[in-house]
Enzyme design. Structure first.
Site, mmCIF file in Angstrom:
data_model
loop_
_atom_site.group_PDB
_atom_site.id
_atom_site.type_symbol
_atom_site.label_atom_id
_atom_site.label_comp_id
_atom_site.label_asym_id
_atom_site.label_seq_id
_atom_site.Cartn_x
_atom_site.Cartn_y
_atom_site.Cartn_z
ATOM 1 N N CYS A 58 0.807 -1.228 0.000
ATOM 2 C CA CYS A 58 0.000 0.000 0.000
ATOM 3 C C CYS A 58 0.837 1.274 0.000
ATOM 4 O O CYS A 58 0.485 2.257 -0.653
ATOM 5 C CB CYS A 58 -0.916 0.021 1.222
ATOM 6 S SG CYS A 58 -1.659 -1.559 1.628
ATOM 7 N N ASP A 68 -3.954 -2.711 7.298
ATOM 8 C CA ASP A 68 -5.003 -3.630 7.730
ATOM 9 C C ASP A 68 -4.859 -5.026 7.144
ATOM 10 O O ASP A 68 -5.200 -6.017 7.788
ATOM 11 C CB ASP A 68 -6.376 -3.064 7.366
ATOM 12 C CG ASP A 68 -6.718 -1.824 8.180
ATOM 13 O OD1 ASP A 68 -5.828 -1.340 8.902
ATOM 14 O OD2 ASP A 68 -7.850 -1.343 8.101
ATOM 15 N N LYS A 99 -6.195 3.874 7.152
ATOM 16 C CA LYS A 99 -6.289 4.885 8.207
ATOM 17 C C LYS A 99 -5.403 6.086 7.947
ATOM 18 O O LYS A 99 -5.611 7.157 8.517
ATOM 19 C CB LYS A 99 -5.937 4.269 9.567
ATOM 20 C CG LYS A 99 -6.703 3.006 9.899
ATOM 21 C CD LYS A 99 -8.199 3.193 9.809
ATOM 22 C CE LYS A 99 -8.932 1.865 9.816
ATOM 23 N NZ LYS A 99 -8.702 1.010 8.643
ATOM 24 N N CYS A 116 -5.247 -1.776 -1.742
ATOM 25 C CA CYS A 116 -6.195 -2.794 -2.209
ATOM 26 C C CYS A 116 -7.101 -2.228 -3.303
ATOM 27 O O CYS A 116 -7.618 -1.119 -3.192
ATOM 28 C CB CYS A 116 -7.032 -3.298 -1.047
ATOM 29 S SG CYS A 116 -6.043 -4.075 0.243
ATOM 30 N N SER A 124 -14.063 -4.218 7.236
ATOM 31 C CA SER A 124 -13.225 -3.756 6.137
ATOM 32 C C SER A 124 -14.119 -3.241 5.022
ATOM 33 O O SER A 124 -15.252 -3.697 4.854
ATOM 34 C CB SER A 124 -12.370 -4.916 5.628
ATOM 35 O OG SER A 124 -11.829 -4.618 4.367
#
Length: 572
Positions: free
Chosen positions: A54, A86, A129, A199, A475
């Protein structure tokens, strides 16, 4: 090139006058010249790390931001802050760190800017986040700021179809149900994530990336380009130039982030069938500027917004497809044409939303995005719920759901691990309402996401046959009838804590209700017998978080925000 009066900027405290000679010596040690030190200092913060794909491309993009700052008369000061990813933290105690990291990212960014007296800020983020965290820091500090997303991952290819990491989470459920061999699971996991980037579906990172454009803190189109593409560096360079223009014109985040722009942000979430986490992050951003914009305010926007983007997990396409179709601006344009977007909101371009959208036309030949008058469904992909089981509210993602009502009997678990063990052993049945409680902001602590559990349920073919309710989170990749953010949370004696196995629960996403078939007196009797659980944390960051965190419906804030602000940093 614009000239700036440094005597009026925060960085004067670290660079002007004879008594700041020691400070200037430090800058010279890093290769800056006297001319550089006389220019505005611009913080360039990224959440780069090697925890997951990410954020791995962010350091590269930060260099382009710095070039843009220098080209426009500023001196960039790069720094990194943490992030908790995550996808790696999911399904174990590490997830307790996830939401807490939002506060740490915002707080550490604030402290770095305050401590070194930076005049402006560009924030680059790539994971769930970190996006809202940097936006929170920007409006808290109120120095001219630009946000830029690090970009999404490219889709993997498995048996001729686009796949994301969510397919792997759901494959775990298929494997445990005997529907997928270990060999096929391995083949999938090896190809699901082929590049840098967050993602790829309309999960939390891409949802909040869309928010960054809709709320006005990011440049148009900057949210769409995938992380590996060199075009990201173009937007990074332009973001560096843009922040200097904002500094010259003294356009600040609180000029941009208003009640109307928050409503625009909620609208884009609903229209894309985005993550329920946005209903946690938007109130938290609102808290920073003293605006009341809670879970149910977000839900009202969701209820009246058409669902227009056919994106995973509820739809067919990934973030790259939306970018190729026309991106966030094209979606904003059709929403504006339909009267769903406020056009008079200021943005980082120095122009209003209406001005930014003026020359954009909707492309009817693509299949990813619908026009406002031809929606996938007439209301948003996310719905707010209230009732005697959730007096403070809860939220459910209905994008892709075939059935919007559910009645079933409670199966109660006091943490995610207990629920996951039950699911893995398939010791549940169709019609169950799985309750995962004591996972709220205080109770967790940290309000964990439940993707491992929901992914396993869906993979076992039970996603439409059971419901799941929690005071934790889901999620953005979650599918199925899953209600999260239920408040008051169990740790504070909320109704979830009073449930027993077999209690009948009614959920109606059409009406926006969630109730247990118990009377007020029955609930009151149970509450008298209820005893709070002892926390599993007695010290450290997670314990400290539990002492200060507020309720989920307000965004789980850890400080009072602008309501009790004495002075804003930008005016020091």
């Amino acid at each position: 090139m614009a000239k700036f009066n440094k005597k009026k900027l925060p960085s004067r405290h670290t660079s002007l006058g004879a008594d700041r000679a020691p400070h200037r010596s430090f800058y010279y040690a890093m290769g800056e010249t006297e001319k550089d030190v006389a220019k505005p200092f611009v913080g360039v913060v990224s959440t780069w790390n090697e925890a997951a794909p990410c954020n791995i491309a962010l350091m590269r993009q930060a260099q382009s931001v710095k070039k843009g700052v220098r080209a426009s008369g500023g001196t960039p000061r790069e720094f990194c802050t943490i992030t908790v990813t995550d996808g790696i933290a999911m399904g174990h105690e590490g997830m307790k760190s996830s939401l807490i990291s939002r506060e740490v990212i915002a707080d550490s960014t604030e402290l770095t800017v305050r401590g070194h007296c930076y005049d402006a800020l560009v924030g680059i983020a790539g994971c769930d986040k970190s996006l809202p965290a940097l936006m929170m820091a920007m409006v808290r500090l109120n120095v001219p700021s630009v946000f830029i997303y690090g970009g999404s991952i490219l889709p993997g290819q498995y048996k001729g179809k686009d796949v994301t990491v969510v397919d792997v989470f759901e494959a775990v459920g298929k494997h445990s149900a005997g529907k997928m061999s270990a060999k096929e699971l391995r083949k999938l996991e090896l190809v699901a994530c082929p590049s840098a980037g967050a993602c790829g579906g309309q999960f939390t990172a891409n949802t909040m990336a869309c928010v960054s454009e809709a709320i006005g803190l990011a440049l148009p189109y900057s949210a769409g380009t995938p992380a590996p593409y060199e075009e990201r560096d173009k937007y990074a360079l332009l973001s560096g130039k843009t922040v200097m223009n904002l500094l010259q014109k003294n356009i600040r985040p609180r000029d941009i982030v208003t009640k109307k722009s928050l409503e625009n942000a909620a609208t884009i979430v609903a229209a894309t069938g985005g993550s329920t986490n946005a209903a946690l992050h938007l109130p938290a951003i609102a808290n920073e500027i003293g605006i009341k914009f809670d879970l149910m305010d977000v839900a009202k926007i969701f209820k009246k917004t058409p669902y227009l983007a056919d994106l995973k997990p509820g739809g067919k396409y990934v973030a790259k497809d939306m970018w190729l179709a026309g991106g966030v601006p094209m979606l904003l344009k059709t929403l504006f044409d339909g009267g769903f977007i406020h056009g008079d909101c200021m943005t980082v371009t120095g122009k209003t939303m209406k001005q930014n959208l003026k020359n954009i036309k909707f492309n009817p030949k693509q299949k990813v995005l619908r026009a406002y008058d031809n929606p996938l469904s007439p209301d948003g992909g996310v719905v707010g719920l209230k009732g005697n089981l959730a007096p403070d509210g809860g939220i459910v993602k209905i994008a892709g759901l075939k059935k919007l009502q559910f009645t079933g009997k409670a199966r109660c678990f006091d943490n995610e691990e207990a629920a996951m063990a039950c699911v893995q052993k398939k010791k549940y049945k169709a019609g169950d309402v799985i309750i995962i409680r004591y996972e709220g902001p205080v109770g967790g602590p940290g309000m964990r996401e439940m993707l491992s559990t929901t992914g396993a349920i869906y993979g076992q073919g039970m996603g439409e046959k059971v419901a799941l309710i929690t005071d934790g989170r889901f999620s953005g990749a979650t599918r199925g009838f899953c209600v999260g953010h239920v408040g008051p949370e169990a740790a504070l004696g909320g109704p979830l804590a009073l449930l027993r196995n077999g209690d009948v629960i009614d959920i109606d996403a059409k009406k926006g209700t969630i109730n247990v078939r118990l009377t007020k007196s029955q609930l009151a009797t149970r509450h008298k017998k209820w005893k709070a659980k002892k926390s599993s944390f007695g010290s450290g960051t997670i314990w400290k978080y539990a002492q200060t965190v507020g309720p989920a419906y307000l965004g789980a804030p850890t400080h009072p925000g602008k309501r009790k602000e004495v002075k804003v940093y930008a005016d020091i």
